[in-house]
Design a protein around this motif. Sequence first.
Motif, PDB file in Angstrom:
ATOM      1  N   SER A 274       0.815  -1.216   0.000  1.00 45.10           N
ATOM      2  CA  SER A 274       0.000   0.000   0.000  1.00 45.10           C
ATOM      3  C   SER A 274       0.849   1.267   0.000  1.00 45.10           C
ATOM      4  O   SER A 274       0.394   2.319  -0.419  1.00 45.10           O
ATOM      5  CB  SER A 274      -1.018  -0.008   1.127  1.00 45.10           C
ATOM      6  OG  SER A 274      -0.343  -0.235   2.314  1.00 45.10           O
ATOM      7  N   ILE A 275       2.113   1.171   0.405  1.00 44.12           N
ATOM      8  CA  ILE A 275       2.979   2.358   0.370  1.00 44.12           C
ATOM      9  C   ILE A 275       3.106   2.906  -1.064  1.00 44.12           C
ATOM     10  O   ILE A 275       3.299   4.098  -1.278  1.00 44.12           O
ATOM     11  CB  ILE A 275       4.370   2.024   0.967  1.00 44.12           C
ATOM     12  CG1 ILE A 275       5.262   3.273   1.045  1.00 44.12           C
ATOM     13  CG2 ILE A 275       5.091   0.948   0.196  1.00 44.12           C
ATOM     14  CD1 ILE A 275       4.910   4.204   2.132  1.00 44.12           C
ATOM     15  N   ALA A 276       3.001   2.000  -2.046  1.00 45.75           N
ATOM     16  CA  ALA A 276       3.200   2.407  -3.451  1.00 45.75           C
ATOM     17  C   ALA A 276       1.912   2.870  -4.128  1.00 45.75           C
ATOM     18  O   ALA A 276       1.929   3.293  -5.287  1.00 45.75           O
ATOM     19  CB  ALA A 276       3.797   1.243  -4.238  1.00 45.75           C
ATOM     20  N   LYS A 277       0.800   2.784  -3.395  1.00 45.23           N
ATOM     21  CA  LYS A 277      -0.502   3.124  -3.979  1.00 45.23           C
ATOM     22  C   LYS A 277      -0.514   4.577  -4.435  1.00 45.23           C
ATOM     23  O   LYS A 277      -0.266   5.478  -3.638  1.00 45.23           O
ATOM     24  CB  LYS A 277      -1.565   2.905  -2.898  1.00 45.23           C
ATOM     25  CG  LYS A 277      -2.915   2.589  -3.421  1.00 45.23           C
ATOM     26  CD  LYS A 277      -3.744   1.848  -2.383  1.00 45.23           C
ATOM     27  CE  LYS A 277      -4.037   2.738  -1.170  1.00 45.23           C
ATOM     28  NZ  LYS A 277      -4.948   2.087  -0.215  1.00 45.23           N
ATOM     29  N   PRO A 278      -0.789   4.842  -5.715  1.00 46.51           N
ATOM     30  CA  PRO A 278      -0.783   6.237  -6.153  1.00 46.51           C
ATOM     31  C   PRO A 278      -1.809   7.075  -5.406  1.00 46.51           C
ATOM     32  O   PRO A 278      -2.923   6.623  -5.156  1.00 46.51           O
ATOM     33  CB  PRO A 278      -1.154   6.138  -7.640  1.00 46.51           C
ATOM     34  CG  PRO A 278      -0.803   4.754  -8.036  1.00 46.51           C
ATOM     35  CD  PRO A 278      -1.032   3.908  -6.823  1.00 46.51           C
ATOM     36  N   LYS A 279      -1.415   8.296  -5.030  1.00 51.28           N
ATOM     37  CA  LYS A 279      -2.340   9.208  -4.382  1.00 51.28           C
ATOM     38  C   LYS A 279      -3.377   9.669  -5.406  1.00 51.28           C
ATOM     39  O   LYS A 279      -4.545   9.780  -5.105  1.00 51.28           O
ATOM     40  CB  LYS A 279      -1.559  10.408  -3.836  1.00 51.28           C
ATOM     41  CG  LYS A 279      -2.427  11.357  -3.051  1.00 51.28           C
ATOM     42  CD  LYS A 279      -1.570  12.446  -2.418  1.00 51.28           C
ATOM     43  CE  LYS A 279      -2.448  13.415  -1.650  1.00 51.28           C
ATOM     44  NZ  LYS A 279      -1.736  14.667  -1.391  1.00 51.28           N
ATOM     45  N   SER A 280      -2.919   9.931  -6.622  1.00 50.45           N
ATOM     46  CA  SER A 280      -3.887  10.227  -7.671  1.00 50.45           C
ATOM     47  C   SER A 280      -3.474   9.550  -8.968  1.00 50.45           C
ATOM     48  O   SER A 280      -2.284   9.298  -9.214  1.00 50.45           O
ATOM     49  CB  SER A 280      -4.056  11.733  -7.855  1.00 50.45           C
ATOM     50  OG  SER A 280      -2.860  12.283  -8.305  1.00 50.45           O
ATOM     51  N   ILE A 281      -4.478   9.221  -9.752  1.00 53.04           N
ATOM     52  CA  ILE A 281      -4.257   8.558 -11.042  1.00 53.04           C
ATOM     53  C   ILE A 281      -5.066   9.314 -12.077  1.00 53.04           C
ATOM     54  O   ILE A 281      -6.244   9.594 -11.872  1.00 53.04           O
ATOM     55  CB  ILE A 281      -4.734   7.086 -11.011  1.00 53.04           C
ATOM     56  CG1 ILE A 281      -3.920   6.285  -9.989  1.00 53.04           C
ATOM     57  CG2 ILE A 281      -4.630   6.456 -12.402  1.00 53.04           C
ATOM     58  CD1 ILE A 281      -4.252   4.790  -9.954  1.00 53.04           C
ATOM     59  N   MET A 282      -4.425   9.644 -13.150  1.00 55.90           N
ATOM     60  CA  MET A 282      -5.158  10.335 -14.193  1.00 55.90           C
ATOM     61  C   MET A 282      -5.119   9.504 -15.481  1.00 55.90           C
ATOM     62  O   MET A 282      -4.049   9.046 -15.892  1.00 55.90           O
ATOM     63  CB  MET A 282      -4.494  11.675 -14.442  1.00 55.90           C
ATOM     64  CG  MET A 282      -5.379  12.598 -15.202  1.00 55.90           C
ATOM     65  SD  MET A 282      -4.522  14.130 -15.470  1.00 55.90           S
ATOM     66  CE  MET A 282      -5.325  14.569 -16.975  1.00 55.90           C
ATOM     67  N   VAL A 283      -6.275   9.290 -16.080  1.00 55.54           N
ATOM     68  CA  VAL A 283      -6.335   8.563 -17.352  1.00 55.54           C
ATOM     69  C   VAL A 283      -6.092   9.584 -18.469  1.00 55.54           C
ATOM     70  O   VAL A 283      -6.772  10.605 -18.536  1.00 55.54           O
ATOM     71  CB  VAL A 283      -7.698   7.875 -17.530  1.00 55.54           C
ATOM     72  CG1 VAL A 283      -7.785   7.210 -18.901  1.00 55.54           C
ATOM     73  CG2 VAL A 283      -7.913   6.847 -16.422  1.00 55.54           C
ATOM     74  N   VAL A 284      -5.091   9.327 -19.290  1.00 54.18           N
ATOM     75  CA  VAL A 284      -4.746  10.278 -20.362  1.00 54.18           C
ATOM     76  C   VAL A 284      -4.734   9.545 -21.712  1.00 54.18           C
ATOM     77  O   VAL A 284      -4.682   8.315 -21.768  1.00 54.18           O
ATOM     78  CB  VAL A 284      -3.359  10.938 -20.122  1.00 54.18           C
ATOM     79  CG1 VAL A 284      -3.377  11.793 -18.862  1.00 54.18           C
ATOM     80  CG2 VAL A 284      -2.263   9.886 -20.023  1.00 54.18           C
ATOM     81  N   ALA A 285      -4.759  10.333 -22.786  1.00 54.75           N
ATOM     82  CA  ALA A 285      -4.744   9.742 -24.122  1.00 54.75           C
ATOM     83  C   ALA A 285      -3.307   9.527 -24.593  1.00 54.75           C
ATOM     84  O   ALA A 285      -2.999   8.597 -25.335  1.00 54.75           O
ATOM     85  CB  ALA A 285      -5.490  10.631 -25.104  1.00 54.75           C
ATOM     86  N   GLU A 286      -2.401  10.405 -24.176  1.00 53.09           N
ATOM     87  CA  GLU A 286      -1.002  10.335 -24.603  1.00 53.09           C
ATOM     88  C   GLU A 286      -0.119  10.714 -23.426  1.00 53.09           C
ATOM     89  O   GLU A 286      -0.569  11.376 -22.498  1.00 53.09           O
ATOM     90  CB  GLU A 286      -0.738  11.347 -25.733  1.00 53.09           C
ATOM     91  CG  GLU A 286      -1.400  11.008 -27.055  1.00 53.09           C
ATOM     92  CD  GLU A 286      -0.876   9.736 -27.700  1.00 53.09           C
ATOM     93  OE1 GLU A 286       0.227   9.284 -27.352  1.00 53.09           O
ATOM     94  OE2 GLU A 286      -1.606   9.195 -28.557  1.00 53.09           O
TER      95      GLU A 286
END
Length: 646
Positions: free
Chosen positions: A588-600
Amino acid sequence: MHEDRRFEPPADLAASANATAATYEAASQDRLSFWAEAARRLDWAEPFTEVLDWTNPPFAKWFADGTLNASYNCVDRHVEAGRGDKVAFHWVGEPADDTRTLTYADLLAEVSKAANAFEELGVEAGDRVAIYMPMIPEAVVSMLACARIGAVHTVVFGGFSADALASRVIDCGAKLVVTADGGYRRGAPSALKPAVDEAVAKVEAEQSGLVENVLVVRRTGQDVAWNADIDVWWHEVVDESSPDHTPQAFPAEHPLYVMYTSGTTGKPKGILHTTGGYLTQAAWTHWSVFDLKPETDVYWCTADIGWVTGHSYIVYGPLANGATQVLYEGTPDSPHKGRWWEIIQQYGVTIFYTAPTAIRTFMKWGAQIPAEFDLSSLRVLGSVGEPINPEAYVWYRETIGSGRTPVVDTWWQTETGAIMISPLPGVTAAKPGSAMTAIPGISADVVNDEAESVPNGSGGYLVLTEPWPSMLRTLWGDDQRFIDTYWSRFEGIYFAGDGAKKDDDGDIWLLGRVDDVMNVSGHRLSTTEIESALVSHPKVAEAAVVGAADDTTGQAVVAFVILRESAGDGGEEIVADLRAHVAKEIGSIAKPKSIMVVAELPKTRSGKIMRRLLRDVAENRQVGDVTTLADSGVMDQIKSGMETSS
Ligand code: ATP
Ligand code: MG
C-alpha cells in the motif's frame, strides 16, 4: 513485485547459438583476451599488440597500436570475400511503393563515390561532418563515407530544430552539413532544408565561415532556397564521382563519431566514440545478443539513424557482420497500423529490435492488428531504450513472437556505445522485465552510497566496474565534464545514472533514472516498478509515475495511465481498481495518491517518457522546457485534464 515467469532458450536456437555458456566462461577467465579475440573478427591493416591501456583513467585506449578502417570492415571486406551480391539493405520508403535494394557491392560503390565527393569538398581526416537526414540510404552512405576518410560524423536527428542543429554544428565545429530537401512523414513530404538554412545562418552569425558546404540529397523534389556559395546537390557531386576509392587505415583510437545525447537536462553532451574498440563491441554484441547468422537472417532495427541505436545496430554492428537488413523510412501507423507487421511478412524478417514505447503502443491498439500478418519468420526479438514492463515483454513474446521467440532486453546507453547488460538468446532463461546479467566481457554491479556491492535482493546504483571497448572516450572538447559526469560519484568506477536492483538470483532489474526515484514516507520507490504494476492490469497499456511534493509524506505517487483501446473509458471504478491493484502487487505504500487517465504521454523524439514534465503538472508548476518533446500538444491536453479532474 514478484515475477515467476521464466523463458528458456528454444532448444534449436541453443544448439547452434553463436554465444554459449562457454563464452561467459572464457570471458570471465580472461577478459582482455576475450576482447582481443572479438577484435580479431575485424580486419586490421596493422594488427594490435596491446589490448587495453588504462594507465590514465578514466581515459581508456583499446587496441591502440592497431590500425583499421571502419568503412572497409563494414563494406569492402564482404565484397572482397565474394559476397558483393548479398543484400545489405532492403530499403522501404514511406510512400509504400517506394523501395530500393542495395547489395554490398552497391553500397561499396555509393560509399566510395561519397568519400571521393567529400574529399573533393575539402573534408580531411579529423574534420567534422554534420548529417541531418531522413531515414534514406544516403544517411548510412554519408556516415560510412566519413568513416572511410577519417572524418568524424555527428548525426543530428532529422526531427530536431534548426537551433538544435546549429548548436551541435558549433559545438563540434562541422565544416560540411549533409542533408536532404525533405523527407516523408505519414505519406506527405516534410521539408528539412529550410531548417538547415536557418541553422547555417545562426552558425554564420556566431562563427563566420565554419560551414563551408551544405550537400543536399534530392528526396522529395520540393522547392528549396539555394545559396550558390555553399549549397551543392548530391546528384551533381556524389553521383558524378568515381566509384573507386581506396580506404586508408587509421589508428584504433581515431575518432569515429560524436553523438549528442538528447540533453533532457542542460547543454547536450557530445559523446565521443573512437574506431577499433567501438567497432569490436558493436559487431560482437550484434552477433551474439541477436544470434545473427549472416547467411540466412533478415534483421530489422526500427531505430532512427539519429540515435545511438541506429549507429551501433543499423550501421556499424550489422554491417561489420555482413548482415542483410530492412531499413524503413516511415512511421508504424502509416498507411495503416499494421505497417510494421506487413514489412516483417514481406521481407521475412527473422530478428527484430525495437523500443518498449512502440510495444506499448501496439498493446494499446490491440493484438488483432498483428494477428492479420504472418510473423512466423521471427526468431529473436529485442528491446532497448527504457525498462520493458513485464507485461509488455510477455505481450511482445506472445503476440509478435508467437510465444516461441526469446526476447533480449538490452541495457546500454549512448555513452556505453554498445549493449552491456542483456540475456543471450541461446543461453539465458530470461525473466520478463529483467535485463538479466552483464554480457561476457563486461563488469556491471549495483552499489550503495558507499560504492559497496549490494547483496542479492537489494537495490542501489548501477555502475560499470571495468573499462569496456566501446566506452565513450570523453565529451567532445570537455574532459573535465566527462570526469565530473560519469566518474566522480564513485571513485574509479563509471556511474550510469540509473537505479537498479539485484534479485535473489543476482539478476539485474533496471529501476529507472536515479533522478526519478521517489521517496514516500522514507521509502524509496522506483518509477519502473509502479509503472509495471499498473501495466500488469488488463486494462492498462502504458503508465508513467512521478513523485510530487507532499506535506505529509514528503513525496506522493502520482500516476498517468493510458488504457488499452479494448478497455473503453475503463468505467467509473477504474481509478479505485488501479490503486487497489498497485497495493496488491507492491504494497500500500506504493498506492498512487492520484491517477489520471490520459490519451497520450509526453515523450522525447526517441520515445522515452519525460517524467520531469509530468512532475511539473503534478506539482502545479509552469511546465518546463518542452523543446525535445515529440508532440508539444500533449502537455496542454494533460494539463486541461488535470484541471477538470481536481
Ligand atoms: P540523456 O542522457 O540526454 O538524458 P538518454 O539517457 O535518454 O538521454 P540514451 O543514451 O539513448 O539517452 O539512453 C540511455 C538510457 O536509457 C539508460 O541510461 C537507461 O536509463 C535507459 N535504458 C536504455 N535501455 C534500457 C533497458 N533495456 N532497460 C532499462 N533502461 C534502459
Ligand atoms: Mg543518459
